[in-house]
Design a protein around this motif. Structure first.
Motif, PDB file in Angstrom:
ATOM      1  N   TYR A  35     -64.679  -8.063 -19.471  1.00  0.00           N
ATOM      2  CA  TYR A  35     -63.573  -7.541 -18.671  1.00  0.00           C
ATOM      3  C   TYR A  35     -63.806  -7.767 -17.167  1.00  0.00           C
ATOM      4  O   TYR A  35     -64.854  -7.392 -16.644  1.00  0.00           O
ATOM      5  N   GLY A  36     -62.838  -8.350 -16.511  1.00  0.00           N
ATOM      6  CA  GLY A  36     -62.890  -8.525 -15.059  1.00  0.00           C
ATOM      7  C   GLY A  36     -63.551  -9.806 -14.600  1.00  0.00           C
ATOM      8  O   GLY A  36     -63.371 -10.218 -13.462  1.00  0.00           O
ATOM      9  N   ASP A  50     -61.228 -12.853 -13.548  1.00  0.00           N
ATOM     10  CA  ASP A  50     -60.699 -12.644 -12.191  1.00  0.00           C
ATOM     11  C   ASP A  50     -61.741 -12.975 -11.129  1.00  0.00           C
ATOM     12  O   ASP A  50     -61.464 -13.696 -10.178  1.00  0.00           O
ATOM     13  N   SER A  51     -62.951 -12.441 -11.315  1.00  0.00           N
ATOM     14  CA  SER A  51     -63.951 -12.601 -10.257  1.00  0.00           C
ATOM     15  C   SER A  51     -64.397 -14.058 -10.138  1.00  0.00           C
ATOM     16  O   SER A  51     -64.813 -14.505  -9.075  1.00  0.00           O
ATOM     17  N   HIS A  90     -65.010  -1.969 -20.699  1.00  0.00           N
ATOM     18  CA  HIS A  90     -66.166  -2.530 -19.991  1.00  0.00           C
ATOM     19  C   HIS A  90     -67.336  -2.836 -20.936  1.00  0.00           C
ATOM     20  O   HIS A  90     -68.293  -3.486 -20.532  1.00  0.00           O
TER      21      HIS A  90
END
Lengths: 396, 396
Positions: free
Chosen positions: B98-99, B102-103, B134
């Motif tokens: 997760y995430g 994007d990063s 997460h």
């Protein structure tokens, strides 16, 4: 727009679990599904237990978003109604025993004459070829035949099927994927085609990793319980109270695990250094680990393991899954209005689409509740419908 | 035309099992899949055991029909190559934590700027919402968390995962279905969208029947071994030699079974007359039946049961599945040319399409074997490629 397949019309002549699961997927994706049922009795799944206010729970689950029409398929007039539905349809789905669709007048060749661009989907137990194609079969029978049952469970625990219907539901998913792919192709070419899937093919595909392992090594795959042949440590461990499940797939995760349990020295132990070492010494490693895990509770260990970045979980009961905040956060259960069941909730499909959101708009139909509407849409007058009903061709 | 998705271009930045399984499905359906791998190491699945001439069997299984390009995603120039691939693509698939997409600069919003009609698919462990999003997770961890493991196996047998990767492969199937549905929708509207699926949602959906059973009855579902909560007799029975599996889902099948075992009187026994009766008296019925089955061999019983129309099977080992004539008749294993493995055979997808037959045309790629070709197709010159390689941006 309420689903990517909005505007697609499906004639669904299937019964029981696998076929209706396939058309439920299409319905949830936005297609209009007309479920054809036989007089008085309808789909057998309606009576499969446990019942919820008189309806089988599996029936409720896999028939939302559909309309039900009752047609007597033994009558020539009944067959003609099906042909008229097919004329206007994009997709036809059947899960009869081998040869029965043809003998009833619903084979691909016949329906293609009526609608050349039709997508025709057959879902069967053993496929359309080979000696076994004549055999009847259910999910668990095919789990036995395709090797799944032979490797499921523990060596000491006796025979067990995979506890969820991975062949009924799995073949439904493959069939739906074939149908949607055929719809995509038809957009390019205008051509319909026949799509086939089966519980047998699905079962063989599920065991792909094990088939290849055997071909590569010559070693017969065994029942591994919660362990995984390729990784260690990977499986369930007793704690001070409930068991927990952890999965360590590489050396960096193993280092993190050693930190969490306070056994950094294991990372330098030649028995445990690499994953192949750990797989070879799985038994002693599992015992050493369990000695550590027994020193605290499941809840505390999960907290520590999560903080340490280790894939882990308690082993939840079904009631705990329902109470898990993650279930609510992911909105996996959708409230569906229903005449008899006050708080009917059904699991949505496990896929989300930002521009064409999937919805559960309609509760599972009562037997024949849409017969009259559907016949009106075909252009039949009230009087004609009444006469068809008198002659036992339909039930409205 | 070799598959319904011919002409569809997929940029695949996934690793391990679930993501590459998703893009393998698209590749088998005819899409052109570019698999992006990191320098030197590539996809971790390449090294997951057992190995076949150096390659992990799971890697071999789920990466056929793809091309491999090696790009260093930490380098800005590496990211730019991905962006150029996305410009020309129809579909982008990622299965980062997760995430992380994007990063890294590969989130949906960013890629949509580059290609507005892109279909962007995210496959994750726990979905994109909720506290658990997460968490890291593997198939078996999520089987524990979604209740599957809690009902799989036998009460006396200890904890066991469903022995095939129903969450890795299942979420791959849902993701592929979402992508193909989005492609269909895009044909109508020209619009791309985001498609999401996860192992968690897939697991909850697999347990749908059990969740609903609990909601309907308040009874916690138990481990049933090979039996089915809704039907009896249904399960495995000892014979004179090997166990057999039978499934009786209705009263007419029960009558047929009684004929085959020579116990017509059971059909009149009030304990066994209807399926609910038999479910209630499952234990005594199973014992009585096993007494009969013990009088002959599995092979003979299966012959008699088949002649009598009873769904039945021996419980096959993986090696027996490979030797079964049905496997050959259904052509479930396809020979795939491979440099190192002489007789590589891989299971085809369990779906057949008459007008757009699915094929396995290309063996699983060696790390970066298509880097140069793919960069040439993007318009790069030999000299530019050489320089990119010198700077550690790509491996050709």
């Amino acid at each position: 727009m309420s689903g990517p397949l909005e505007g697609v019309k499906v004639v669904d002549i299937t019964t029981n679990i696998s076929g209706p699961s396939l058309t439920m997927i299409l319905a949830d994706l936005g297609a209009e599904v007309i479920k054809i049922e036989r007089p008085n009795i309808g789909d057998d799944a309606r009576r499969m237990g446990p019942l919820w206010e008189g309806d089988g729970v599996y029936y409720l689950h896999i028939n939302r978003n559909k309309r039900s029409i009752v047609i007597n398929l033994k009558e020539e007039e009944g067959k003609n109604i099906v042909y008229r539905l097919v004329e206007n349809a994009d997709v036809f789905v059947e899960n009869f025993r081998y040869g029965k669709a043809d003998s009833l007048g619903f084979g691909y060749e016949k329906l293609k004459e009526i609608n050349e661009s039709l997508i025709y989907c057959s879902l069967s137990a053993y496929g359309q070829s080979g000696e076994k194609r004549h055999k009847p079969g259910y999910d668990a029978i095919l789990q036995a035949d395709t090797g799944i049952m032979g490797i499921n469970g523990t060596e000491e625990g006796g025979v067990a099927r995979a506890a969820v219907s991975i062949l009924d539901q799995g073949s439904a998913m493959w069939g739906a994927l074939g149908v949607v792919s055929a719809l995509y192709h038809r957009k390019e070419t205008g051509k319909g085609q026949k799509v086939e899937t089966s519980l047998y093919e699905t079962g063989v595909f599920w065991t792909g990793y094990h088939l290849l392992s055997y071909m590569a090594t010559g070693e017969e795959p065994k029942k591994m319980g919660s362990n995984h042949a390729a990784f260690a440590p990977y499986g369930d461990f007793a704690t001070k109270d409930d068991p927990i499940m952890i999965g360590i797939s590489n050396d960096s995760l193993f280092q993190k695990l050693c930190n969490v349990v306070g056994k950094e020295e294991w990372t330098r132990d030649p028995r445990f250094r690499t994953n192949p070492d750990r797989v070879k010494n799985r038994k002693v490693l599992n015992e050493l680990l369990e000695d550590e895990f027994r020193k605290d509770t499941a809840k505390n260990w999960i907290e520590k393991l999560e903080a340490g970045g280790i894939p882990s979980s308690v082993i939840q009961r079904i009631s705990q899954v329902l109470d898990d905040p993650q279930l609510e956060s992911t909105e996996m259960l959708v409230s569906v209005p229903h005449d008899n069941i006050k708080e009917l909730k059904l699991p949505r499909l496990p896929v989300q689409m930002s521009d064409t959101p999937l919805e559960i708009k309609k509760s599972p139909p009562k037997l024949g509740e849409d017969t009259a509407d559907i016949l009106h849409e075909l252009g039949l007058k009230e009087e004609e419908i009444r006469k068809l009903e008198e002659r036992g061709v339909i039930q409205a």
